[in-house]
Design a protein around this motif. Sequence first.
Motif, short mmCIF file in Angstrom:
data_model
loop_
_atom_site.label_atom_id
_atom_site.label_comp_id
_atom_site.label_asym_id
_atom_site.label_seq_id
_atom_site.Cartn_x
_atom_site.Cartn_y
_atom_site.Cartn_z
N VAL A 288 38.91 43.15 32.62
CA VAL A 288 38.99 42.01 33.28
C VAL A 288 39.40 40.64 32.47
O VAL A 288 38.93 40.69 31.24
CB VAL A 288 37.56 41.19 33.81
N THR B 4 40.08 38.97 27.04
CA THR B 4 40.07 40.16 27.86
C THR B 4 38.63 40.89 27.54
O THR B 4 38.52 41.16 26.42
CB THR B 4 41.12 41.20 27.79
N ASP C 216 44.35 43.04 46.96
CA ASP C 216 43.77 44.31 46.56
C ASP C 216 43.35 45.23 47.64
O ASP C 216 42.92 46.40 47.65
CB ASP C 216 42.64 44.15 45.46
N TYR D 273 38.51 37.08 38.25
CA TYR D 273 38.17 37.91 39.28
C TYR D 273 38.68 39.45 39.34
O TYR D 273 39.76 39.55 38.47
CB TYR D 273 38.49 37.44 40.62
N LYS D 274 37.83 40.27 39.58
CA LYS D 274 38.22 41.78 39.69
C LYS D 274 37.72 42.41 41.00
O LYS D 274 36.74 42.11 41.56
CB LYS D 274 37.80 42.38 38.35
N THR D 275 38.59 43.19 41.62
CA THR D 275 38.36 43.92 42.53
C THR D 275 37.75 45.38 41.97
O THR D 275 38.53 46.03 41.36
CB THR D 275 39.49 44.16 43.66
N VAL E 107 35.49 48.10 33.84
CA VAL E 107 36.96 47.87 34.30
C VAL E 107 37.29 46.71 33.39
O VAL E 107 36.46 45.89 32.77
CB VAL E 107 36.98 47.36 35.58
#
Length: 379
Positions: A77, A45, A127, A366-368, A75
């Motif tokens: 991830v 992380t 998302d 991946y992250k929104t 953020v």
Amino acid sequence: MATNTFITIKNIARQLLPRLIENLVFPNLVHKDYSNDFVTGQGATIQVKKPVILEAKDFVEADGVTAQDVKEQSVEVTLDKLATVDVEFGAIQRATNVDDLNRLFLEPAAVALAQKINSDGLGVYKDIIYTGGTAATTPSALSDLTTARKLLNVQKAPVAPRYALWDPEAEAKFLELDTFVEADKSGTTEALRNGSLGRIMGFENFMSQAVKTHKKGTLATAGTAGKKIMLKGAAAGVTQVVLDTDDSALTGTLVKGDILTFTPATGDAVKVLVTADATAADNEITVKFTPALTMADDAVVTILANHTANLAFHPSAFAFVTRPLVAPAGVESYVTSYNGITLRVVRGYDMKYKKEMLSMDVLYGYKTMYPELAVRFLG
């Protein structure tokens, strides 16, 4: 068998990585985050900085300027994806020259890794609450593009760059339109040559076989026909509610990515996005969602039907995050990076199966980041 001198771990890695990048679609269209900090493996992380969004204002000489508070936001991830291709090293040694190596091994390996990475990425549609089009109706007209454009404009997404990813059915429909086929109208012939659909309506349009199909949860009333799923005693500002029914039984599930519409007896309907899977029990179901409710009333609940989840977006909507993997001890390995992608190639001996193996892998997540900069276009 004599060892071919051109087949080395270093050469394989350096020739495979550019081919992998050429076959990627979605990761090349979104914000990339990469550093040289090695991680030990899947599940690591890390904190990723979000691109800053600023606002341009009129300058009034009498008032002067007020500096905007530029706060770096991050953020979390999780690098939870590890795409890997594993083969027997002896099979690779059958290549008699570099062309053989590329054609018989490197190209298929690059395609396989890219398909996995692309497919994982397009799961971010879950998302996105903003929708255009009609469920179970394939986008097929320029009006679909203008709808996607309007939705992003309303959400104040930057006008450039913008991308759209369409499933093969939508691509086939769009290619029946002169605007897509006639290269002089889209500005270039290169787009059609490299597999892109070209630039139309402010979008760089692409086809991806990895575009997802969303299958909604099975939540339904189980008794008399015509009975409804109900939200009772809603409170404004909450992000979790209990749904029940005006019938005798409520069964089934809701899944992450479902879009619910709450329709009160009076006032406007409200849409929310389910953020976690849930299962009904004792004729009710507890559901978590976003955004927070803006209504405080009883409502009838409907679930958006099954659909293809095409995407239109600005790059800052999503992040593709990679980090280099540490080389395992006691084996031959090579790690190489280019353009925000890191590839590790490892040659080792499999004690269980008594074979020499070659492993090629990419660690990523991946992250929104800004869901308001994307639209889920239904098909």
